[in-house]
Design a protein around this motif. Sequence first.
Motif, PDB file in Angstrom:
ATOM      1  N   ALA A   2       0.687  -1.173   0.025  1.00  0.00           N
ATOM      2  CA  ALA A   2      -0.123  -0.169   0.061  1.00  0.00           C
ATOM      3  C   ALA A   2       1.034   1.287   0.055  1.00  0.00           C
ATOM      4  CB  ALA A   2      -0.821   0.065   1.227  1.00  0.00           C
ATOM      5  N   LYS A   3       1.846   1.137   0.601  1.00  0.00           N
ATOM      6  CA  LYS A   3       2.848   2.484   0.762  1.00  0.00           C
ATOM      7  C   LYS A   3       3.383   2.592  -0.781  1.00  0.00           C
ATOM      8  CE  LYS A   3       4.375   1.404   5.437  1.00  0.00           C
ATOM      9  NZ  LYS A   3       5.368   0.897   6.354  1.00  0.00           N
ATOM     10  N   GLY A  38      -2.525   4.986  -1.969  1.00  0.00           N
ATOM     11  CA  GLY A  38      -2.434   4.788  -0.380  1.00  0.00           C
ATOM     12  C   GLY A  38      -3.208   3.493  -0.016  1.00  0.00           C
ATOM     13  N   ARG A  39      -3.489   2.652  -1.017  1.00  0.00           N
ATOM     14  CA  ARG A  39      -4.154   1.250  -0.659  1.00  0.00           C
ATOM     15  C   ARG A  39      -4.095   0.511  -1.827  1.00  0.00           C
ATOM     16  NH1 ARG A  39      -9.023  -0.375  -3.297  1.00  0.00           N
ATOM     17  NH2 ARG A  39     -10.037   1.514  -4.318  1.00  0.00           N
ATOM     18  N   ALA A  70      -4.421  -0.150 -11.038  1.00  0.00           N
ATOM     19  CA  ALA A  70      -3.347  -0.334 -10.365  1.00  0.00           C
ATOM     20  C   ALA A  70      -3.034   0.804  -9.303  1.00  0.00           C
ATOM     21  CB  ALA A  70      -2.133  -0.660 -11.125  1.00  0.00           C
ATOM     22  N   GLY A  71      -4.213   1.766  -9.219  1.00  0.00           N
ATOM     23  CA  GLY A  71      -4.145   2.787  -8.229  1.00  0.00           C
ATOM     24  C   GLY A  71      -3.056   3.764  -8.447  1.00  0.00           C
ATOM     25  N   GLY A  72      -2.454   3.733  -9.866  1.00  0.00           N
ATOM     26  CA  GLY A  72      -1.425   4.616 -10.318  1.00  0.00           C
ATOM     27  C   GLY A  72      -1.031   4.585 -11.746  1.00  0.00           C
ATOM     28  N   PRO A  73      -0.305   4.994 -12.253  1.00  0.00           N
ATOM     29  CA  PRO A  73       0.156   5.087 -13.665  1.00  0.00           C
ATOM     30  C   PRO A  73       0.982   3.794 -14.030  1.00  0.00           C
ATOM     31  CG  PRO A  73       1.397   6.826 -12.647  1.00  0.00           C
ATOM     32  CD  PRO A  73       0.293   6.446 -11.677  1.00  0.00           C
TER      33      PRO A  73
END
Length: 249
Positions: free
Chosen positions: A207-208, A213-214, A244-247
């Motif tokens: 998560a970090k 953030g998750r 994926a919570g990000g690029p």
Amino acid sequence: MTRTALVTGAARGIGAATALRLAADGFQVAVLDLREEDCAATVDAVTAAGGRAVAVGADVGDTDAAAAAVARVADELGAPTVLVNNAGILRDNLLFKMSEADWDSVISVHLRGAFLMSREVQKHQVAAGWGRIVNLSSTSALGNRGQANYATAKSGLQGFTKTLAIELGRFGVTVNSVAPGFIATDMLRQTAERLGITFEQFLEGAAKEIPVGRVGQPADIANAVSFFCSEAASFVNGQVLYVAGGPKA
């Protein structure tokens, strides 16, 4: 008209969440996994929510088993015009430690399985003049230490997706891929054990590294699959969506 969706690897995790979401979207759902009895919980959850589902046991990498599974779904629920190729296994190891069996089993389930299931289901889709295929790739397709087999399979599924999109688009069938990032599923417990840490420590560390953030949840992937299977996505074809919570690229 009620359409039928077939989800492989649907006994648990992402597959189960996808089956539940597609049922909520109004599809009848065939819940397929290696052992039919393992599908009971997913089928029960669908029916408890008011949907209709059947459990099917099959090895997707076996030609006869794949054909028999699709034929059974067509008989019991109606022609499957939505296919979600989600079945997968992990056999992680560094290249110099990886056995031929580790390589072959991962390629068979992910790539051969998607090929065999798609080849069977497309017959029904072409006949209906409408269909959706969603292949589950992964951020590991971009490369991941200790996963030469899995990364190759998941990268291969992206090429498979784009090729089928070209071939089947003219028949009203779209083919897309969802590439999950770090998703909290039981499959990843194996990875945590291999690293010598608890599953909770594994999730916390992951998560970090994720911009939102998750870690992801199976429902996050099911939501993306739902979009690709909808009428709203009729002009989206041959795409790979990283969830994926990000690029990722």
